[in-house]
Motif scaffolding. Structure first.
Motif, PDB file in Angstrom:
ATOM      1  N   GLY A 119       0.754  -1.315   0.042  1.00 48.16           N
ATOM      2  CA  GLY A 119      -0.130  -0.074   0.058  1.00 48.16           C
ATOM      3  C   GLY A 119       0.869   1.425   0.217  1.00 48.16           C
ATOM      4  O   GLY A 119       0.750   2.268  -0.726  1.00 48.16           O
ATOM      5  N   GLY A 120       1.846   1.326   0.834  1.00 49.83           N
ATOM      6  CA  GLY A 120       2.804   2.363   0.746  1.00 49.83           C
ATOM      7  C   GLY A 120       3.399   2.700  -0.712  1.00 49.83           C
ATOM      8  O   GLY A 120       3.565   3.922  -0.902  1.00 49.83           O
ATOM      9  N   MET A 121       3.828   1.543  -1.179  1.00 49.72           N
ATOM     10  CA  MET A 121       4.475   1.924  -2.564  1.00 49.72           C
ATOM     11  C   MET A 121       3.553   2.415  -3.364  1.00 49.72           C
ATOM     12  O   MET A 121       3.712   3.309  -4.189  1.00 49.72           O
ATOM     13  CB  MET A 121       5.247   0.790  -2.762  1.00 49.72           C
ATOM     14  N   ALA A 122       2.358   1.478  -3.515  1.00 54.35           N
ATOM     15  CA  ALA A 122       1.405   2.084  -4.482  1.00 54.35           C
ATOM     16  C   ALA A 122       0.935   3.649  -4.203  1.00 54.35           C
ATOM     17  O   ALA A 122       0.662   4.189  -5.280  1.00 54.35           O
ATOM     18  CB  ALA A 122       0.224   1.204  -4.358  1.00 54.35           C
ATOM     19  N   LEU A 123       0.640   3.954  -3.110  1.00 53.71           N
ATOM     20  CA  LEU A 123       0.188   5.538  -2.712  1.00 53.71           C
ATOM     21  C   LEU A 123       1.359   6.161  -2.989  1.00 53.71           C
ATOM     22  O   LEU A 123       1.169   7.261  -3.555  1.00 53.71           O
ATOM     23  CB  LEU A 123      -0.368   5.348  -1.300  1.00 53.71           C
ATOM     24  N   ALA A 124       2.653   5.905  -2.599  1.00 58.42           N
ATOM     25  CA  ALA A 124       3.767   6.845  -2.917  1.00 58.42           C
ATOM     26  C   ALA A 124       3.953   7.196  -4.584  1.00 58.42           C
ATOM     27  O   ALA A 124       4.093   8.328  -4.878  1.00 58.42           O
ATOM     28  CB  ALA A 124       4.860   6.437  -2.513  1.00 58.42           C
ATOM     29  N   VAL A 145       1.496   9.594  -5.477  1.00 63.92           N
ATOM     30  CA  VAL A 145       1.597  10.909  -5.115  1.00 63.92           C
ATOM     31  C   VAL A 145       2.626  11.446  -6.150  1.00 63.92           C
ATOM     32  O   VAL A 145       2.520  12.829  -6.293  1.00 63.92           O
ATOM     33  CB  VAL A 145       2.122  11.105  -3.633  1.00 63.92           C
ATOM     34  N   LEU A 146       3.820  10.629  -6.258  1.00 60.25           N
ATOM     35  CA  LEU A 146       4.875  11.379  -7.211  1.00 60.25           C
ATOM     36  C   LEU A 146       4.222  11.460  -8.693  1.00 60.25           C
ATOM     37  O   LEU A 146       4.703  12.587  -9.232  1.00 60.25           O
ATOM     38  CB  LEU A 146       5.829  10.069  -7.547  1.00 60.25           C
ATOM     39  N   VAL A 147       2.961  10.850  -9.184  1.00 60.67           N
ATOM     40  CA  VAL A 147       2.442  11.276 -10.293  1.00 60.67           C
ATOM     41  C   VAL A 147       1.779  12.566 -10.403  1.00 60.67           C
ATOM     42  O   VAL A 147       1.844  13.220 -11.246  1.00 60.67           O
ATOM     43  CB  VAL A 147       1.824  10.112 -10.804  1.00 60.67           C
ATOM     44  N   LEU A 199      10.093   8.579 -10.848  1.00 60.84           N
ATOM     45  CA  LEU A 199      10.368   7.711  -9.644  1.00 60.84           C
ATOM     46  C   LEU A 199       9.132   6.938  -9.330  1.00 60.84           C
ATOM     47  O   LEU A 199       9.383   5.902  -8.387  1.00 60.84           O
ATOM     48  CB  LEU A 199      10.655   8.937  -8.645  1.00 60.84           C
ATOM     49  N   ALA A 200       8.010   7.045  -9.779  1.00 64.32           N
ATOM     50  CA  ALA A 200       6.905   6.362  -9.558  1.00 64.32           C
ATOM     51  C   ALA A 200       7.044   4.938 -10.119  1.00 64.32           C
ATOM     52  O   ALA A 200       6.346   3.855  -9.759  1.00 64.32           O
ATOM     53  CB  ALA A 200       5.671   6.848  -9.745  1.00 64.32           C
ATOM     54  N   VAL A 201       7.800   4.995 -11.226  1.00 62.81           N
ATOM     55  CA  VAL A 201       7.862   3.650 -12.008  1.00 62.81           C
ATOM     56  C   VAL A 201       8.291   2.567 -11.259  1.00 62.81           C
ATOM     57  O   VAL A 201       7.867   1.382 -11.011  1.00 62.81           O
ATOM     58  CB  VAL A 201       8.795   3.965 -13.409  1.00 62.81           C
ATOM     59  N   PRO A 202       9.702   2.650 -10.486  1.00 63.79           N
ATOM     60  CA  PRO A 202      10.046   1.452  -9.598  1.00 63.79           C
ATOM     61  C   PRO A 202       9.075   1.119  -8.550  1.00 63.79           C
ATOM     62  O   PRO A 202       8.844  -0.066  -8.459  1.00 63.79           O
ATOM     63  CB  PRO A 202      11.367   1.956  -9.232  1.00 63.79           C
ATOM     64  N   PRO A 235      -6.984  24.774   7.461  1.00 64.95           N
ATOM     65  CA  PRO A 235      -6.912  24.928   5.969  1.00 64.95           C
ATOM     66  C   PRO A 235      -5.611  25.569   5.723  1.00 64.95           C
ATOM     67  O   PRO A 235      -5.324  26.568   6.261  1.00 64.95           O
ATOM     68  CB  PRO A 235      -8.279  25.383   5.810  1.00 64.95           C
ATOM     69  N   ALA A 236      -4.761  25.168   4.573  1.00 66.36           N
ATOM     70  CA  ALA A 236      -3.892  25.970   4.254  1.00 66.36           C
ATOM     71  C   ALA A 236      -3.632  26.017   2.834  1.00 66.36           C
ATOM     72  O   ALA A 236      -3.903  24.825   2.239  1.00 66.36           O
ATOM     73  CB  ALA A 236      -2.459  25.295   4.872  1.00 66.36           C
ATOM     74  N   GLU A 237      -3.343  27.057   2.449  1.00 66.21           N
ATOM     75  CA  GLU A 237      -3.373  27.164   0.634  1.00 66.21           C
ATOM     76  C   GLU A 237      -2.265  26.270   0.277  1.00 66.21           C
ATOM     77  O   GLU A 237      -1.074  26.424   0.721  1.00 66.21           O
ATOM     78  CB  GLU A 237      -3.126  28.853   0.444  1.00 66.21           C
ATOM     79  N   GLY A 238      -2.576  25.486  -0.878  1.00 68.33           N
ATOM     80  CA  GLY A 238      -1.590  24.806  -1.529  1.00 68.33           C
ATOM     81  C   GLY A 238      -1.512  23.260  -0.838  1.00 68.33           C
ATOM     82  O   GLY A 238      -0.550  22.528  -1.359  1.00 68.33           O
ATOM     83  N   LEU A 239      -1.847  22.843   0.580  1.00 72.65           N
ATOM     84  CA  LEU A 239      -1.673  21.859   1.131  1.00 72.65           C
ATOM     85  C   LEU A 239      -2.924  20.972   0.718  1.00 72.65           C
ATOM     86  O   LEU A 239      -3.847  20.838   1.201  1.00 72.65           O
ATOM     87  CB  LEU A 239      -1.672  21.907   2.565  1.00 72.65           C
ATOM     88  N   THR A 240      -2.713  20.238  -0.573  1.00 73.22           N
ATOM     89  CA  THR A 240      -3.937  19.317  -0.864  1.00 73.22           C
ATOM     90  C   THR A 240      -3.614  17.985  -0.121  1.00 73.22           C
ATOM     91  O   THR A 240      -2.651  17.633   0.507  1.00 73.22           O
ATOM     92  CB  THR A 240      -3.809  18.903  -2.417  1.00 73.22           C
ATOM     93  N   PHE A 241      -4.614  17.196  -0.068  1.00 75.94           N
ATOM     94  CA  PHE A 241      -4.694  15.946   0.573  1.00 75.94           C
ATOM     95  C   PHE A 241      -3.518  14.714  -0.134  1.00 75.94           C
ATOM     96  O   PHE A 241      -2.708  14.377   0.845  1.00 75.94           O
ATOM     97  CB  PHE A 241      -6.004  15.094   0.624  1.00 75.94           C
ATOM     98  N   VAL A 242      -3.358  15.011  -1.389  1.00 76.66           N
ATOM     99  CA  VAL A 242      -2.463  14.086  -2.110  1.00 76.66           C
ATOM    100  C   VAL A 242      -1.129  14.713  -1.496  1.00 76.66           C
ATOM    101  O   VAL A 242      -0.068  13.601  -1.175  1.00 76.66           O
ATOM    102  CB  VAL A 242      -2.502  14.144  -3.735  1.00 76.66           C
TER     103      VAL A 242
END
Length: 635
Positions: free
Chosen positions: A136-141, A144-146, A167-170, A227-234
């Protein structure tokens, strides 16, 4: 060099991460106060608190599915109630404490053993649950990179966007390879270990489930932030994954300090430190502290409910609750030490300055807080090893820590936890029964030097703390402060390091020097009515040299034969010394053909006792989730 890095590399890396975390905390906390953090926590809306609580329940429910799928993979499905019990207790205790005696694997082994699972089946459940989070950590990371590749620290502004996305490829490649291999192969061999794959549907379920788990856990924290500008959940998920991974690599219970400092760094462009710390404290309360107490009560209740079955199957009823108490207290003392370090990084409130009429006393308390906090982190190591001197020193320093915070003029909720933990520790004196080298050996120069050094350095630092140059500072800040005199910087740095090293040496056990397994040692064991196998590699004695047992080296194990024979009072130290010798050698301890009298001590060093085949009154004590199958094959 390779052997050195293999044995000590992870420890060195963890210490470096912890040192970096202390530096970050010192820097970020300098402009804060306890009142500001309290106000930030009070600003969290009730809606956010309830929503975060709901996400916490959902996160632990998802973890229960890990165990449910793991039992299916093992070929013996567990009920949902049992999956929830094993998962909740295993993850809650492992997240917070991190000690071998109560690791998630050991806790699961106790549950599943009582429910009739074999060692092989339990190993499959444990392996399945451990692998699932990584997927799960690798899939979600990768996601995020994409989507938000700029979240990668240091690289975000130095590499083009497409390179960061690459970097998401590996990461996705590893996940995809696991799924594809599960479709076409039943087993694969990795580093000479044969791994049974779960099949395509199970592999896909693992990946999706773990991705949801990581996202929901990150959502608990994200909801508590303003709330913070620019801080999306992803983007926050990317920060959370980096912080959580560093906490795991540091091998610190709960990622204490390391996770927190990484979160502070990651969120610093979006909001102030007070808001981050307020949300962080509530997150730890929800996801770590409250589940820890609930899981501890459930686990102790389970052990009591299994009184008859436990005695008949694999352990003594007191193992579960008593084996948990010392590691839990070590964790609480470590948290208290970290809290003192954090408070030492804050300016003094000054509430008692007018009462005492002395700025020096109140300001120097900040310097003292950082010294006491550093010492408590060292003492937590001794508590985990049941050392009586660690217990006594921890009680004293906790009370001094509470007094120090009180002198700073902080609110009651800031200083009260320290005497509360000290009081709880006082009630558990019998749990800390082991002698350190200070009591186990004659007061030789080797033992006297660290004792004198620790006492001298402690007094010196207490006196130095009143000097104008270090008032309102932490001890490590003084060392690196250009405005402080060089002589003072050298004095503070040297004495602080000597204090911590002296404490660590006092907490070390006496020297471990096994005897050769020859006629003399065999005759000695025979005179004590101990086990004398035909062949062995040595005899390990207790600290008083009045008890011991023979053992053989069978990497990755050292196997001791029978319970310690000789003086029962020295038998406890023989077991612990064997455990320490194994730790230094980079192997795991195991005991063959032991009786029920010593089961509590074997549990204290992180071992689980399982009945020997055909001899239910005798036991094998080992890391059952890793080594039982190998030992049973030799029976």
């Amino acid at each position: 060099m390779i052997a050195f890095l293999k044995r000590y590399g992870a420890t060195i890396f963890g210490v470096v991460l912890l040192a970096g975390a202390i530096y970050v905390v010192q820097r970020e906390f300098r402009g804060l106060s306890v009142a500001q953090v309290h106000d930030a926590m009070a600003a969290i809306s009730r809606h956010a608190l309830w929503l975060a609580a709901g996400c916490t329940l959902l996160a632990y429910a998802v973890l229960a599915i890990y165990d449910r799928l793991g039992s299916l993979y093992a070929g013996k499905p567990a009920s949902w109630a049992r999956s929830l019990m094993a998962s909740f207790c295993g993850y809650s205790l492992a997240h917070n404490l991190g000690f071998a005696a109560v690791s998630g694997a050991a806790v699961r082994f106790r549950f599943y053993s009582a429910w009739g699972y074999s060692a092989v089946q339990i190993a499959k459940v444990i392996g399945f649950t451990s692998l699932t989070f990584g997927l799960g950590g690798m899939a979600l990371a990768g996601l995020v990179l994409v989507v938000e590749p700029e979240v990668v620290p240091w690289l975000g502004s130095n590499l083009p966007r497409w390179a960061l996305q690459g970097l998401a490829v590996p990461l996705w490649g590893i996940v995809a390879a696991y799924v594809v291999l599960s479709r076409f192969f039943r087993t694969i061999t990795v580093f000479r270990h044969e791994i049974e794959l779960p099949g395509l549907k199970m592999a896909l379920a693992q990946t999706v489930l773990a991705t949801v788990d990581v996202a929901v856990t990150a959502a608990i924290f994200y909801i508590l932030l303003p709330p913070a500008e620019g801080l999306t959940f992803v983007r926050f998920v990317g920060i959370y994954l980096v912080a959580y991974s560093l906490g795991i690599f540091a091998s610190v219970p709960g990622g204490l300090g390391v996770f927190d400092s990484a979160i502070l760094i990651g969120l610093s462009p979006y909001m102030g430190a007070a808001e981050v710390i307020g949300a962080l404290l509530v997150f730890r309360l929800y996801y770590y502290i409250v589940p820890l107490f609930i899981a501890g009560a459930l686990f102790a209740g389970f052990e009591l409910s299994q009184r008859g079955a436990v005695l008949a199957r694999f352990t003594a009823v007191t193992q579960g609750s008593e084996a948990l108490e010392a590691p839990a207290m070590a964790g609480l003392v470590a948290i208290s030490g970290a809290l003192l370090i954090f408070i030492g990084a804050l300016p003094a409130s000054g509430g008692l300055m007018t009462i005492w009429g002395s700025y020096s006393l109140a300001a120097a308390s900040q310097f003292a807080a950082s010294v006491l906090g550093s010492a408590l982190l060292v003492l937590a190591y001794g508590l985990a090893r049941r050392l009586a001197i660690g217990w006594a020193l921890a009680v004293a320093l906790l009370l001094l820590g509470g007094l120090t915070v009180w002198l700073r003029g902080e609110a009651w909720f800031a200083w009260l936890p320290f005497p509360a933990v000290a009081t709880l520790l006082l009630t558990m004196r019998p749990r800390f029964y082991r002698r350190s080298r200070l009591w186990a050996e004659p007061l030789s120069p080797e033992a006297l030097v660290p004792l004198a050094a620790a006492a001298f350095c402690g007094i010196t630092l207490a006196l130095v703390g009143h000097r104008v140059e270090v008032q309102d500072s932490s001890w490590w800040e003084v060392v690196f402060a250009d405005e402080a005199p060089n002589a003072l910087r050298f004095t503070v740095g040297l004495t602080a390091v000597l204090l911590l090293v002296g404490l660590a040496r006092l907490l070390r056990p006496a020297r471990i020097r096994p005897l050769a397994y020859d006629e003399a040692s065999r005759a000695m064991l025979a005179s004590w009515q101990g086990t004398t196998p035909p062949a062995a590699d040595g005899v390990l004695l207790g600290e008083a040299r009045r008890a011991g047992m023979a053992f053989s080296r069978q990497p990755p194990l050292w196997l001791a034969y029978g319970d310690p024979s000789g003086d029962p009072a020295d038998g406890v130290s023989a077991i612990w010394r064997f455990r320490d010798a194994c730790e230094r050698a980079g192997v795991r301890p195991a005991f063959w053909d032991v009786g029920p009298e010593w089961l509590r001590i074997y549990a204290d060093i992180g071992l689980t006792a399982v009945p020997m085949p055909g001899r239910p009154e005798r036991f094998i004590a080992c890391r059952a989730e890793q080594d039982l199958d190998r030992l049973l094959a030799k029976a």
